[in-house]
Motif scaffolding. Structure first.
Motif, PDB file in Angstrom:
ATOM      1  N   VAL A 146       0.840  -1.194   0.000  1.00  0.00           N
ATOM      2  CA  VAL A 146       0.000   0.000   0.000  1.00  0.00           C
ATOM      3  C   VAL A 146       0.878   1.247   0.000  1.00  0.00           C
ATOM      4  CG1 VAL A 146      -1.742   1.314   1.286  1.00  0.00           C
ATOM      5  CG2 VAL A 146      -1.833  -1.181   1.279  1.00  0.00           C
ATOM      6  N   CYS A 147       0.534   2.192  -0.876  1.00  0.00           N
ATOM      7  CA  CYS A 147       1.192   3.503  -0.898  1.00  0.00           C
ATOM      8  C   CYS A 147       0.157   4.566  -0.549  1.00  0.00           C
ATOM      9  CB  CYS A 147       1.759   3.819  -2.289  1.00  0.00           C
ATOM     10  SG  CYS A 147       3.097   2.742  -2.804  1.00  0.00           S
ATOM     11  N   VAL A 148       0.587   5.587   0.201  1.00  0.00           N
ATOM     12  CA  VAL A 148      -0.288   6.696   0.567  1.00  0.00           C
ATOM     13  C   VAL A 148       0.376   7.983   0.105  1.00  0.00           C
ATOM     14  CG1 VAL A 148      -1.441   7.904   2.454  1.00  0.00           C
ATOM     15  CG2 VAL A 148      -1.099   5.422   2.594  1.00  0.00           C
ATOM     16  N   TYR A 149      -0.341   8.749  -0.717  1.00  0.00           N
ATOM     17  CA  TYR A 149       0.194   9.980  -1.301  1.00  0.00           C
ATOM     18  C   TYR A 149      -0.657  11.178  -0.919  1.00  0.00           C
ATOM     19  CZ  TYR A 149       2.092   6.568  -4.685  1.00  0.00           C
ATOM     20  OH  TYR A 149       2.704   5.509  -5.295  1.00  0.00           O
ATOM     21  N   LYS A 150      -0.010  12.321  -0.745  1.00  0.00           N
ATOM     22  CA  LYS A 150      -0.711  13.588  -0.564  1.00  0.00           C
ATOM     23  C   LYS A 150      -1.031  14.126  -1.959  1.00  0.00           C
ATOM     24  CE  LYS A 150      -0.234  18.187   1.305  1.00  0.00           C
ATOM     25  NZ  LYS A 150       0.637  19.175   1.909  1.00  0.00           N
ATOM     26  N   THR A 151      -2.267  14.598  -2.157  1.00  0.00           N
ATOM     27  CA  THR A 151      -2.652  15.097  -3.473  1.00  0.00           C
ATOM     28  C   THR A 151      -3.817  16.069  -3.378  1.00  0.00           C
ATOM     29  OG1 THR A 151      -3.328  14.469  -5.702  1.00  0.00           O
ATOM     30  CG2 THR A 151      -4.214  13.150  -3.913  1.00  0.00           C
ATOM     31  N   ASP A 152      -3.886  16.942  -4.352  1.00  0.00           N
ATOM     32  CA  ASP A 152      -5.037  17.839  -4.504  1.00  0.00           C
ATOM     33  C   ASP A 152      -5.950  17.345  -5.623  1.00  0.00           C
ATOM     34  OD1 ASP A 152      -4.215  19.638  -2.480  1.00  0.00           O
ATOM     35  OD2 ASP A 152      -2.835  20.619  -3.886  1.00  0.00           O
ATOM     36  N   ALA A 153      -5.646  16.210  -6.194  1.00  0.00           N
ATOM     37  CA  ALA A 153      -6.404  15.659  -7.313  1.00  0.00           C
ATOM     38  C   ALA A 153      -7.849  15.378  -6.901  1.00  0.00           C
ATOM     39  CB  ALA A 153      -5.745  14.393  -7.827  1.00  0.00           C
ATOM     40  N   LYS A 154      -8.734  15.461  -7.888  1.00  0.00           N
ATOM     41  CA  LYS A 154     -10.155  15.197  -7.649  1.00  0.00           C
ATOM     42  C   LYS A 154     -10.590  13.833  -8.194  1.00  0.00           C
ATOM     43  CE  LYS A 154     -10.720  19.241  -5.854  1.00  0.00           C
ATOM     44  NZ  LYS A 154     -10.345  19.321  -4.465  1.00  0.00           N
ATOM     45  N   THR A 155      -9.735  13.216  -9.035  1.00  0.00           N
ATOM     46  CA  THR A 155     -10.049  11.898  -9.586  1.00  0.00           C
ATOM     47  C   THR A 155      -8.839  10.982  -9.417  1.00  0.00           C
ATOM     48  OG1 THR A 155      -9.215  12.336 -11.822  1.00  0.00           O
ATOM     49  CG2 THR A 155     -11.524  12.959 -11.363  1.00  0.00           C
ATOM     50  N   ILE A 156      -9.090   9.691  -9.492  1.00  0.00           N
ATOM     51  CA  ILE A 156      -8.008   8.704  -9.402  1.00  0.00           C
ATOM     52  C   ILE A 156      -7.011   8.936 -10.534  1.00  0.00           C
ATOM     53  CG2 ILE A 156      -7.435   6.230  -9.521  1.00  0.00           C
ATOM     54  CD1 ILE A 156      -8.886   7.103  -6.895  1.00  0.00           C
ATOM     55  N   GLU A 157      -7.510   9.171 -11.748  1.00  0.00           N
ATOM     56  CA  GLU A 157      -6.633   9.381 -12.907  1.00  0.00           C
ATOM     57  C   GLU A 157      -5.714  10.582 -12.703  1.00  0.00           C
ATOM     58  OE1 GLU A 157     -10.022   8.980 -13.107  1.00  0.00           O
ATOM     59  OE2 GLU A 157      -9.961   6.892 -13.784  1.00  0.00           O
ATOM     60  N   GLU A 158      -6.257  11.681 -12.175  1.00  0.00           N
ATOM     61  CA  GLU A 158      -5.443  12.867 -11.887  1.00  0.00           C
ATOM     62  C   GLU A 158      -4.397  12.562 -10.822  1.00  0.00           C
ATOM     63  OE1 GLU A 158      -8.102  15.975 -10.640  1.00  0.00           O
ATOM     64  OE2 GLU A 158      -8.968  16.222 -12.638  1.00  0.00           O
ATOM     65  N   ALA A 159      -4.809  11.825  -9.792  1.00  0.00           N
ATOM     66  CA  ALA A 159      -3.880  11.470  -8.706  1.00  0.00           C
ATOM     67  C   ALA A 159      -2.738  10.616  -9.241  1.00  0.00           C
ATOM     68  CB  ALA A 159      -4.626  10.726  -7.600  1.00  0.00           C
ATOM     69  N   GLU A 160      -3.056   9.643 -10.089  1.00  0.00           N
ATOM     70  CA  GLU A 160      -2.011   8.780 -10.654  1.00  0.00           C
ATOM     71  C   GLU A 160      -0.990   9.597 -11.435  1.00  0.00           C
ATOM     72  OE1 GLU A 160      -4.155   4.470 -11.231  1.00  0.00           O
ATOM     73  OE2 GLU A 160      -4.604   6.011 -12.722  1.00  0.00           O
ATOM     74  N   LYS A 161      -1.442  10.523 -12.240  1.00  0.00           N
ATOM     75  CA  LYS A 161      -0.520  11.366 -13.026  1.00  0.00           C
ATOM     76  C   LYS A 161       0.331  12.262 -12.125  1.00  0.00           C
ATOM     77  CE  LYS A 161      -3.299  11.455 -17.188  1.00  0.00           C
ATOM     78  NZ  LYS A 161      -4.171  12.262 -18.056  1.00  0.00           N
ATOM     79  N   GLU A 162      -0.231  12.656 -10.996  1.00  0.00           N
ATOM     80  CA  GLU A 162       0.471  13.548 -10.075  1.00  0.00           C
ATOM     81  C   GLU A 162       1.552  12.839  -9.258  1.00  0.00           C
ATOM     82  OE1 GLU A 162      -0.735  16.031  -6.102  1.00  0.00           O
ATOM     83  OE2 GLU A 162      -2.176  16.063  -7.759  1.00  0.00           O
ATOM     84  N   VAL A 163       1.336  11.560  -8.919  1.00  0.00           N
ATOM     85  CA  VAL A 163       2.220  10.920  -7.940  1.00  0.00           C
ATOM     86  C   VAL A 163       3.249   9.956  -8.516  1.00  0.00           C
ATOM     87  CG1 VAL A 163       0.522  11.212  -6.101  1.00  0.00           C
ATOM     88  CG2 VAL A 163       0.618   9.050  -7.346  1.00  0.00           C
ATOM     89  N   TYR A 164       3.062   9.481  -9.747  1.00  0.00           N
ATOM     90  CA  TYR A 164       4.084   8.617 -10.330  1.00  0.00           C
ATOM     91  C   TYR A 164       4.140   8.772 -11.838  1.00  0.00           C
ATOM     92  CZ  TYR A 164       0.121   5.319 -10.629  1.00  0.00           C
ATOM     93  OH  TYR A 164      -1.085   4.735 -10.849  1.00  0.00           O
ATOM     94  N   THR A 165       5.241   8.251 -12.403  1.00  0.00           N
ATOM     95  CA  THR A 165       5.486   8.341 -13.836  1.00  0.00           C
ATOM     96  C   THR A 165       6.225   7.091 -14.296  1.00  0.00           C
ATOM     97  OG1 THR A 165       6.470   9.699 -15.597  1.00  0.00           O
ATOM     98  CG2 THR A 165       7.682   9.579 -13.518  1.00  0.00           C
ATOM     99  N   THR A 166       6.274   6.893 -15.598  1.00  0.00           N
ATOM    100  CA  THR A 166       7.100   5.830 -16.169  1.00  0.00           C
ATOM    101  C   THR A 166       8.340   6.420 -16.835  1.00  0.00           C
ATOM    102  OG1 THR A 166       5.841   5.902 -18.237  1.00  0.00           O
ATOM    103  CG2 THR A 166       5.150   4.291 -16.576  1.00  0.00           C
ATOM    104  N   ASP A 167       8.431   7.752 -16.856  1.00  0.00           N
ATOM    105  CA  ASP A 167       9.525   8.441 -17.542  1.00  0.00           C
ATOM    106  C   ASP A 167      10.339   9.244 -16.523  1.00  0.00           C
ATOM    107  OD1 ASP A 167      11.243   9.894 -19.142  1.00  0.00           O
ATOM    108  OD2 ASP A 167       9.656  10.778 -20.382  1.00  0.00           O
ATOM    109  N   PHE A 168      11.562   8.794 -16.237  1.00  0.00           N
ATOM    110  CA  PHE A 168      12.389   9.474 -15.242  1.00  0.00           C
ATOM    111  C   PHE A 168      12.680  10.918 -15.618  1.00  0.00           C
ATOM    112  CE2 PHE A 168      15.645   7.943 -18.132  1.00  0.00           C
ATOM    113  CZ  PHE A 168      16.581   8.956 -18.133  1.00  0.00           C
ATOM    114  N   ARG A 169      12.584  11.256 -16.903  1.00  0.00           N
ATOM    115  CA  ARG A 169      12.864  12.638 -17.329  1.00  0.00           C
ATOM    116  C   ARG A 169      11.818  13.621 -16.825  1.00  0.00           C
ATOM    117  NH1 ARG A 169      14.605   9.320 -21.866  1.00  0.00           N
ATOM    118  NH2 ARG A 169      12.396   9.138 -22.313  1.00  0.00           N
TER     119      ARG A 169
END
Length: 183
Positions: A146-169
């Motif tokens: 389980v991971c717990v992230y702080k976010t201001d996102a309103k949807t799961i999709e927005e939260a996912e984009k905010e907290v992780y990536t597949t591109d280190f750049r």
């Protein structure tokens, strides 16, 4: 040295294809990274090699969702992501875009640490995940993480984009340099 690691991984994967045996898991993990400094390119190359194996599940696909059931919760500025990973699976995690607590609730796995060592860990335990972390792991038993992230996102999709990536750049340049050239 890193090219040798990638070539070694390719050879192991070619040899064992879909029948990677558990005894090889820690050897395979230890070849992804040598010495110090996690190289995102090597991890990405390893991930691509795993994806070429018949029966491997790729993030974002229906097969992945079925093999790695994930529960999401978004409430009061917190996004919680609980993933179940079956025994015998190799996992290359997303790259984390923020520091956050992670909770290893169930199971046993071998993980590749940021220092390049393979460590076998057992639940339960709390892990502080740092910005820029990308994990490579093998599940010795069924695992719940389980991971717990702080976010201001309103949807799961927005939260996912905010907290992780597949591109280190997409990480801050100071983190990329630290990870690529740790001394």
């Amino acid at each position: 040295m890193y090219l040798c690691c990638v070539k070694f991984i390719k050879n192991i994967i070619k040899k064992y294809k879909s029948s990677l045996i558990r005894e090889q898991a820690e050897i395979i993990l230890s070849t992804v990274h040598k010495d110090r400094g996690m190289l995102y390119e090597d991890i990405n190359e390893f991930r691509l090699q795993l994806e070429d194996i018949e029966g491997m599940a790729v993030n974002g696909t229906k097969e992945h969702e079925e093999l790695f059931p994930t529960k999401h919760d978004l409430k009061d500025g917190l996004y919680t992501r609980e993933v179940s990973m079956p025994q015998g699976s190799f996992v290359v995690s997303y790259i984390h875009k923020q520091n956050h607590p992670s909770f290893f609730l169930k199971g046993e796995m071998s993980i590749l640490t940021d220092t390049g060592e393979v460590e076998r860990i057992k639940a339960p335990m709390k892990v502080m995940t740092e910005l820029g972390t990308q994990r490579v792991a093998y599940m010795h038993s069924d695992v719940t993480w389980v991971c717990v992230y702080k976010t201001d996102a309103k949807t799961i999709e927005e939260a996912e984009k905010e907290v992780y990536t597949t591109d280190f750049r997409k990480l801050p340049s100071s983190i990329i340099k630290k990870q690529l050239w740790q001394e």
